[in-house]
Scaffold this motif. Structure first.
Motif, mmCIF file in Angstrom:
data_model
loop_
_atom_site.group_PDB
_atom_site.id
_atom_site.type_symbol
_atom_site.label_atom_id
_atom_site.label_comp_id
_atom_site.label_asym_id
_atom_site.label_seq_id
_atom_site.Cartn_x
_atom_site.Cartn_y
_atom_site.Cartn_z
ATOM 1 N N VAL A 164 2.516 2.542 2.232
ATOM 2 C CA VAL A 164 2.515 3.305 3.482
ATOM 3 C C VAL A 164 3.820 3.117 4.243
ATOM 4 N N ARG A 165 4.287 1.855 4.351
ATOM 5 C CA ARG A 165 5.484 1.593 5.160
ATOM 6 C C ARG A 165 6.745 1.473 4.314
ATOM 7 N N TYR A 166 6.606 1.140 3.003
ATOM 8 C CA TYR A 166 7.748 0.989 2.108
ATOM 9 C C TYR A 166 7.185 1.012 0.699
ATOM 10 N N ASP A 173 0.817 -1.212 0.000
ATOM 11 C CA ASP A 173 0.000 0.000 0.000
ATOM 12 C C ASP A 173 0.848 1.257 0.000
#
Lengths: 478, 399
Positions: free
Chosen positions: B252-254, B250
């Motif tokens: 968001v984190r990577y 998504d």
């Protein structure tokens, strides 16, 4: 037309396990954001979930505390939806094969007859991350805190058995008590370790039809649960009466406005079996072990307290409503305090004092053995009740032992009639009118005279001895 | 020409001194090796560095294997388009390659490279650190010149892993080389698999069948009338699982974020839209369709899968090992469609659906003999590799 409400509850309970559901991260959502995360709860590529044994055990205790039947086989599914609070695009939950089925809580209806409110099933699932929407200057930013992601939850889904806000409130209270007894969660609606969603529809009274329901969320106290349901019933009845169609959706309770406001279409995503978490097989032996580990439940404890200590049903139920209170009471009684003073001091002195200081009983600065010491001194007439209340207040602030405070402050009660004689004679001589009133049978005047002696003794005199001596002297003089 | 390795390990020397000492094992970038760019062939993972070793990688290092680097792979390993599986072997840059087998990729790539390709039993090797796509179908396959090398690698990497709870608590096959020569294994030819081949290919396989019988193997025909259903089951379950497993990408984190979004919701949607290639997107659309619109088809596929599993178990009782043609994988050229992949891998899909081990032996270098695929019941991996060795011995004797 007369309407009745059909209400079902979906209750999430956050288990008080030391770690998250599928990894070893600490289960402390309130820590500094994103402190308690690892590749598994962030769902970095290649991560594999590992089901926590502790969470499974606590979840099983919740099921047993609610009389639900643990299923020999249960399994996790992927509840698919896309949202930034869900780091892998699906939530691991038990949609098809829940941990337990059935169970419920029997309440006393307003009519006085017993009323069973049934549970459909109980399943385990992981919590999601927390989203924070803020402004960075004039630019809106959205932050994700994954501390809560993967925290262990159980969800209790009831049958649509509820007909009134009161039933829902009573059910949640009783459920909270039982889960606290099981030691599985502190069940706080305020902090969100207990979250109650209600599905509500209305129908003409007597009808068996099930109409389109509306889900309401965001009630963070028992009272809000009742208020929100009552409001939503009114809203729907009004809508139906004006010919409006009720559509399936979710509404949020706004406690300020005392109204529900629409939030979104109710989510109903697909659930597919998850191949990464193995199915859970609970053997008969393990289930028996869990049943043996389930602590005594509130009804059993109330019954036991009533028989062991000669309390009434109301008294024993009041003490058993919270395992901490019941435990504190039993500790006092175990410390040689008679049951009734123990109950009285706990309910009318200690708990209000704690509430005033916004403290939980578990965090009380006055430990049970200290309060028991104070109450034993009271029972032995070493201090009087007024002094005991003063000592208790001081115990709160200093944490000292009652004996220490009594000695330091000179609260020891004076019960020796000879030591009080001079003070009593003084009071009689100074108040002839009151003495005359006593002779004329005016009880108030006796109270006044006792007060005079007490004041003169600096509050230390034993009021019973004063009264006896006053009566003796007034009778002798007359 | 491009370099063999997408990422070359600057320090390929092993940390341990074990049975695989000096063996060069190439990895695909869907197996996490600490600090390596584990992109899994997808833009969704561009720039992602693996935080720690996958269990397989850790065990390879401990056994003394050298890890020269990551090879090029198709997006998340599905199909062989964009994959260079087998090239490191062919160009002698590795002694073995680990290649994810979702539909038969490791086996077909081996046959193309003139090597042996082995798909272990499901649950025999850890999935911890594997960036997968179809979790209940895929398993890390091994390409190597001989069954003996494959056996050595399995001996080092197979077995229980405290990081992967999905592995059943069951005995690991003994991969030690057989001490005594067993009698020649009996071969069960799955006739319905031959029906999937062209007339010419089927004839070549029949010829091979005849020569094996002449070499002293007991060859009998066995039948699984439902064999064509494997493709259907794989298509539904595989696409649904792929749709679920890619939900985590998504941005968001990577992973790369689409620029220019006005809020998080737009960023989220645009990034997901830009992350995947067209072939994968078509697969994900299919999966989402079954998941959201035709859930009952998915449930039926799960039921049929159980039936197919039972059918293949019955076949395994009729011969020591099953023998099937190998298939070609999807046709070369762009672009492939999901349908091309299920058609091209139709003879190999069964082992992913049932979780049983399968081994492809390469065709004769001169093309005189086609590749052959062997399969055995789940956890009969060691016996299957031994049977493969026997067949290779017999082929040597023939030439």
């Amino acid at each position: 037309m007369d309407f009745e409400a059909v209400i079902g509850l979906e209750i999430h309970v956050e288990l008080n396990c030391p770690t998250k559901l599928f990894c070893d991260c600490p289960n402390r959502p309130g820590d500094e954001p994103n402190l308690n995360t690892c590749p598994t709860c962030l769902w970095l590529p290649g991560a594999q979930p590992r089901l926590s044994q502790a969470a499974l055990e606590k979840a099983a205790l919740v099921c047993l505390a609610l009389d639900a039947e643990l299923q020999p086989l249960s399994a996790f599914d992927q509840k698919v939806y896309y949202y930034p609070d869900l780091p892998k695009g699906y939530q691991l939950s038990q949609a098809h094969q829940p941990l337990a089925r059935g169970g419920g809580i029997e309440l006393t209806a307003e009519s006085g007859s017993p009323r069973m409110l049934r549970i459909h099933h109980i399943h385990m699932e992981e919590d999601v991350a927390r989203l924070v929407h803020e402004m960075e200057g004039r630019r809106p930013i959205s932050l994700v805190d994954f501390n809560r992601a993967g925290a262990p939850l159980v969800e209790i889904v009831t049958e649509p058995d509820f007909r009134s806000p009161r039933e829902a409130m009573e059910f949640v209270k009783a459920l909270r008590t039982r889960i606290r007894y099981a030691g599985a969660s502190d069940c706080s609606l305020e902090t969100g370790t207990l979250r109650v969603d209600a599905n509500i529809s209305v129908r003409p009274r007597g009808s068996a039809e099930m109409n389109t329901k509306v889900e309401i969320k965001n009630m963070n106290s028992i009272r809000h649960v009742g208020d929100a349901i009552a409001h939503e019933i009114e809203r729907q009845v009004a809508a139906v009466q004006t010919g409006e169609t009720v559509v399936l959706h979710t509404r949020l309770w706004d406690p300020e406005k005392k109204a529900t406001v629409p939030m979104r279409a109710k989510f109903a995503g697909p659930c597919v079996p998850d191949p990464s978490v193995p199915a859970i097989e609970l053997t008969a032996d393990w289930r028996a072990l869990m049943r043996a580990r389930l602590p005594e439940m509130p009804a059993a404890r109330a019954g036991r307290l009533a028989t062991q200590h000669g309390l009434t049903a109301d008294e024993s139920q009041a003490l058993s409503a919270d395992p901490e209170i019941a435990g504190y009471f039993e500790a006092l009684v175990g410390g040689d305090v008679a049951p009734r003073p123990a109950m009285h001091w706990l309910l009318t002195q200690l708990l209000p004092a704690l509430k005033e200081r916004r403290l939980e009983l578990g965090a009380s600065p006055v430990a049970p053995h200290r309060l028991a010491g104070l109450l034993r001194m009271l029972a032995r007439d070493e201090i009087n009740a007024n002094a005991a209340r003063e000592v208790l207040i001081e115990m709160f602030s200093t944490g000292d032992a009652p004996e220490v405070i009594v000695a330091a402050r000179g609260y020891q009660q004076v019960s020796d009639p000879n030591a009080l004689e001079a003070l009593i004679d003084q009071a009689l001589a100074a108040n002839p009118a009151a003495v005359a009133d006593v002779r004329n049978g005016q009880g108030k005047a006796m109270g006044f005279l006792i007060g005079q002696v007490m004041q003169a003794s600096g509050g230390k005199a034993n009021p019973k001895i004063i009264r006896d001596q006053l009566n003796r002297k007034i009778d002798a003089a007359g | 020409m491009d370099s063999i390795f997408l990422h070359s390990n600057p320090d390929p020397a092993p940390a341990g001194d074990g049975p695989l000492r000096g063996l060069k094992v190439a990895l695909q970038p869907n197996l996490a090796a600490a600090g390596w760019p584990a992109g899994a062939g997808s833009r969704a993972l561009a720039g992602y560095l693996a935080p720690e070793d996958a269990t397989i990688v850790r065990r390879l290092r401990q056994a003394g294997a050298m890890l020269p680097g990551y090879t090029r792979m198709s997006e998340f390993g599905w199909g062989l388009q964009g994959s260079e599986a087998g090239r490191a072997l062919r160009e002698h840059a590795a002694d073995a390659e680990l290649v994810l087998d979702l539909a038969g990729e490791s086996r077909v790539a081996a046959a193309r490279a003139g090597a042996c390709g082995f798909k272990p039993s499901y649950g025999l090797v850890s999935r911890f650190g594997l960036i997968g796509l179809m979790p209940s179908l895929e398993v890390c396959g091994v390409l190597a010149g001989t069954p003996a090398k494959i056996r050595g690698i399995l001996q080092a990497v197979a077995g229980q892993d405290e990081h992967d709870f999905s592995m059943a608590d069951e005995p690991v096959p003994d991969f030690a080389p057989p001490k005594t020569k067993a009698r020649r294994p009996s071969l069960g030819i799955v006739t319905e698999a031959l029906d999937l081949m062209s007339g010419e290919q089927a004839q070549a396989f029949r010829d091979l069948q005849g020569s094996l019988a002449r070499s002293g193997f007991i060859v009998r025909e066995v039948s699984c009338p439902d064999f064509p259903l494997f493709a259907l089951v794989h298509r539904i379950i595989g696409s649904v699982e792929a749709s679920s497993s890619t939900g985590r990408y998504d941005s968001v984190r990577y992973g790369p974020r689409a620029p220019g979004a006005r809020n998080w919701n737009e960023m989220y949607l645009q990034s997901r839209g830009a992350a995947f290639g067209p072939l994968l997107k078509r697969l994900l659309f299919q999966g989402a369709f079954f998941q959201f619109e035709r859930y009952e088809a998915y449930e039926n596929a799960c039921r049929i899968r159980a039936r197919l599993l039972a059918a293949m178990q019955r076949l395994s009782a009729q011969a020591d090992v099953l023998a099937l043609p190998a298939g070609d994988g999807e046709p070369g050229g762009n672009p492939a469609t999901p349908a091309d992949i299920w058609a091209g891998f139709s003879p190999t899909l069964f082992a992913n659906v049932t979780g049983q081990p399968a081994l492809i032996l390469p065709p004769a270098p001169d093309g005189a003999r086609p590749a052959i695929q062997l399969a055995a019941a789940r956890l009969q991996d060691a016996r299957l590799l031994a049977a493969g060795e026997e067949l290779l011995d017999a082929f040597q004797g023939d030439s």
